[in-house]
Design an enzyme around this catalytic site. Structure first.
Site, PDB file in Angstrom:
ATOM      1  N   CYS A   1       8.229  19.566 111.479  1.00 51.87           N
ATOM      2  CA  CYS A   1       7.146  19.279 112.432  1.00 51.87           C
ATOM      3  C   CYS A   1       5.862  18.816 111.740  1.00 51.87           C
ATOM      4  CB  CYS A   1       6.865  20.507 113.283  1.00 51.87           C
ATOM      5  SG  CYS A   1       8.337  21.078 114.135  1.00 51.87           S
TER       6      CYS A   1
ATOM      7  N   HIS B   1      -0.012  20.047 116.237  1.00 50.56           N
ATOM      8  CA  HIS B   1       1.420  19.911 116.536  1.00 50.56           C
ATOM      9  C   HIS B   1       1.697  20.728 117.799  1.00 50.56           C
ATOM     10  CE1 HIS B   1       5.634  20.335 116.565  1.00 50.56           C
ATOM     11  NE2 HIS B   1       5.642  21.568 116.080  1.00 50.56           N
TER      12      HIS B   1
ATOM     13  N   ASN C   1       8.145  20.470 122.377  1.00 49.36           N
ATOM     14  CA  ASN C   1       7.992  20.307 120.929  1.00 49.36           C
ATOM     15  C   ASN C   1       8.902  19.168 120.469  1.00 49.36           C
ATOM     16  OD1 ASN C   1       8.168  20.503 118.141  1.00 49.36           O
ATOM     17  ND2 ASN C   1       8.316  22.743 118.105  1.00 49.36           N
TER      18      ASN C   1
HETATM   19  N1  COA Z   1      13.939  32.554 129.401  1.00 51.33           N
HETATM   20  C1  COA Z   1      13.827  33.868 129.732  1.00 51.33           C
HETATM   21  N2  COA Z   1      13.761  34.847 128.817  1.00 51.33           N
HETATM   22  C2  COA Z   1      13.808  34.487 127.516  1.00 51.33           C
HETATM   23  C3  COA Z   1      13.926  33.163 127.111  1.00 51.33           C
HETATM   24  C4  COA Z   1      13.999  32.174 128.116  1.00 51.33           C
HETATM   25  N3  COA Z   1      14.101  30.861 127.824  1.00 51.33           N
HETATM   26  N4  COA Z   1      13.935  33.118 125.764  1.00 51.33           N
HETATM   27  C5  COA Z   1      13.842  34.368 125.322  1.00 51.33           C
HETATM   28  N5  COA Z   1      13.768  35.207 126.382  1.00 51.33           N
HETATM   29  C6  COA Z   1      13.650  36.663 126.371  1.00 51.33           C
HETATM   30  C7  COA Z   1      14.197  37.287 125.115  1.00 51.33           C
HETATM   31  O1  COA Z   1      15.589  37.446 125.202  1.00 51.33           O
HETATM   32  C8  COA Z   1      13.457  38.596 125.075  1.00 51.33           C
HETATM   33  O2  COA Z   1      14.092  39.494 125.971  1.00 51.33           O
HETATM   34  P1  COA Z   1      14.252  41.046 125.578  1.00 51.33           P
HETATM   35  O3  COA Z   1      12.853  41.562 125.451  1.00 51.33           O
HETATM   36  O4  COA Z   1      14.997  41.587 126.734  1.00 51.33           O
HETATM   37  O5  COA Z   1      14.998  41.056 124.286  1.00 51.33           O
HETATM   38  C9  COA Z   1      12.099  38.260 125.685  1.00 51.33           C
HETATM   39  O6  COA Z   1      12.270  37.020 126.395  1.00 51.33           O
HETATM   40  C10 COA Z   1      11.003  38.108 124.655  1.00 51.33           C
HETATM   41  O7  COA Z   1      11.497  37.306 123.599  1.00 51.33           O
HETATM   42  P2  COA Z   1      10.593  36.878 122.407  1.00 51.33           P
HETATM   43  O8  COA Z   1      11.366  36.008 121.469  1.00 51.33           O
HETATM   44  O9  COA Z   1       9.892  38.073 121.821  1.00 51.33           O
HETATM   45  O10 COA Z   1       9.491  36.012 123.209  1.00 51.33           O
HETATM   46  P3  COA Z   1       8.210  35.329 122.662  1.00 51.33           P
HETATM   47  O11 COA Z   1       7.056  35.731 123.485  1.00 51.33           O
HETATM   48  O12 COA Z   1       8.072  35.426 121.165  1.00 51.33           O
HETATM   49  O13 COA Z   1       8.475  33.792 122.998  1.00 51.33           O
HETATM   50  C11 COA Z   1       9.142  31.788 121.867  1.00 51.33           C
HETATM   51  C12 COA Z   1       9.575  33.140 122.429  1.00 51.33           C
HETATM   52  C13 COA Z   1      10.321  31.139 121.212  1.00 51.33           C
HETATM   53  C14 COA Z   1       8.627  30.938 123.019  1.00 51.33           C
HETATM   54  C15 COA Z   1       7.989  32.014 120.851  1.00 51.33           C
HETATM   55  O14 COA Z   1       8.348  33.016 119.942  1.00 51.33           O
HETATM   56  C16 COA Z   1       7.635  30.773 120.100  1.00 51.33           C
HETATM   57  O15 COA Z   1       7.170  29.787 120.643  1.00 51.33           O
HETATM   58  N6  COA Z   1       7.811  30.791 118.744  1.00 51.33           N
HETATM   59  C17 COA Z   1       7.484  29.677 117.921  1.00 51.33           C
HETATM   60  C18 COA Z   1       8.481  28.604 118.146  1.00 51.33           C
HETATM   61  C19 COA Z   1       8.066  27.331 117.500  1.00 51.33           C
HETATM   62  O16 COA Z   1       6.998  26.856 117.759  1.00 51.33           O
HETATM   63  N7  COA Z   1       8.938  26.783 116.682  1.00 51.33           N
HETATM   64  C20 COA Z   1       8.726  25.563 116.064  1.00 51.33           C
HETATM   65  C21 COA Z   1       7.686  25.706 115.025  1.00 51.33           C
HETATM   66  S1  COA Z   1       7.221  24.162 114.491  1.00 51.33           S
END
Ligand code: COA
Length: 325
Positions: free
Chosen positions: A113, A252, A282
């Site tokens: 990214c 980004h 993204n």
């Molecule tokens: N829909 C519904 N629930 C979802 C889900 C979806 N698409 N994806 C994950 N969940 C659930 C998980 O299973 C988890 O459930 P649980 O508590 O029962 O285990 C809950 O939501 C929380 O998951 P978590 O991973 O802690 O959520 P989060 O607030 O961290 O959000 C992301 C997840 C991926 C959106 C976030 O971590 C993120 O954006 N990370 C960076 C990703 C990124 O930018 N990557 C590229 C970098 S360049």
């Protein structure tokens, strides 16, 4: 040292729109969850048979048109991508052929990214320190080709698109500073495990879904905030500027919550941040490139403005670039 700036920008998105409501039918998710956790409402997805170079070529043609130069005037083409059409030849060579650019050096870079910011930094060096006059830097991705459409943790985040910039010597303004960083000890937090020399494609790697993006989202989130904040601060410092001087911050577009956290740490007002994550999700290396292109088109950036490009991605790699427009 010669002043190097961006003299033309272009972008291209495939027509197909995949909304959060569409995703609700594919995995156990909801529009509400995706919107509140990521800020994304929809993303663009290629049609069957459309590859990264197809998007890159269209964005490049627009950038050349805006720069008012011909492909014959190019000396260098850099394509930043993690989703090349194939392992080799490079996407940049496919772009070179389609543009009919006759006298260019071509290569792809893999900086996820942060690829567009890395590409701008490399092109600036070539233009400032060699006889090269014009460079084309492209960020282009078909992330849908490495997205596991059965994994709700990742499939809601990514999309396809391309952005391109033509760089050349400018009389005033231009790139004031660049900062790049990396830490490979976090390589396992965000990767596509198979398809390279470590795990070449086998029936087993396909059955185990190892050709798709694997990510530890919450870990990546923390580091993205940390390193995007530091990158912007260091690049501004190198340019002799501070956050108060910033007119338009182009991060980004990874996750709205990441971007707002970075802006808060930097003390930037919300109206200084350019956001288009809602429309595209993204798109990795294409993200900062297309956001910059749209910010200029929407007249959010005007002559003399201080613009900061700031990116972070798998590796981890990160970087920022300060430009006087
Ligand atoms: N829909 C519904 N629930 C979802 C889900 C979806 N698409 N994806 C994950 N969940 C659930 C998980 O299973 C988890 O459930 P649980 O508590 O029962 O285990 C809950 O939501 C929380 O998951 P978590 O991973 O802690 O959520 P989060 O607030 O961290 O959000 C992301 C997840 C991926 C959106 C976030 O971590 C993120 O954006 N990370 C960076 C990703 C990124 O930018 N990557 C590229 C970098 S360049």
């Amino acid at each position: 040292m010669k002043r190097i700036g961006i003299i033309g920008l272009g972008e291209y998105f495939p027509d197909k729109v995949l909304t959060n409501q569409d995703l609700e039918k594919m995995v156990d998710t909801s529009d509400e969850w995706i919107t509140t956790r990521t800020g994304i409402k929809q993303r663009r997805i290629v049609k069957e048979g459309q590859a990264t170079s197809d998007l890159a070529i269209k964005a490049s043609k627009s950038a050349l048109k805006e720069a008012n130069i011909s492909a014959q005037d190019l000396d260098l083409i850099i394509v930043a991508t993690i989703t090349p059409d194939m392992q080799f030849p490079s996407v940049s060579c496919l772009v070179q052929k389609a543009l009919g650019a006759k006298k260019v050096a071509c290569f792809d870079i893999s900086a996820a990214c942060a690829g567009f910011v890395y590409g701008i930094a490399i092109a600036q060096q070539f233009l400032a320190n060699s006889f090269y006059k014009n460079a084309l830097v492209v960020g282009a991705e078909v992330l849908s080709s490495i997205t596991d459409w059965k994994d709700r943790n990742t499939c809601v985040l990514f999309g396809d698109g391309a952005g391109a910039a033509v760089l050349s010597e400018v009389k005033r303004g231009g790139i004031l500073s660049v900062y790049l960083g990396s830490d490979g000890s976090f390589a396992d937090l965000l990767k596509v495990p198979a398809g390279g020399s470590r795990y070449p494609a086998t029936h087993q790697t396909v059955d185990n879904r190892l050709h798709y993006i694997k990510m530890q989202g919450n870990e990546v989130f923390k580091f993205a905030v940390k390193y995007m904040t530091e990158s912007a601060q260091i690049a501004l410092n190198k340019a002799g500027l501070s956050c108060e001087d910033v007119d338009c911050f182009i991060p980004h577009q990874a996750n709205l919550r990441i971007l707002l956290a970075v802006a808060k740490k930097l003390g930037l007002a919300k109206d200084k941040i350019y956001l288009n994550i809602e429309k595209y999700g993204n798109i990795s290396s294409a993200s900062t490139a297309t956001a910059l292109c749209e910010a200029v088109k929407e007249k959010r950036i005007k002559r003399g403005d201080i613009v900061v490009l700031d990116a972070f991605g798998a590796g981890f790699v990160w970087g920022a670039c300060v430009i006087e427009w």
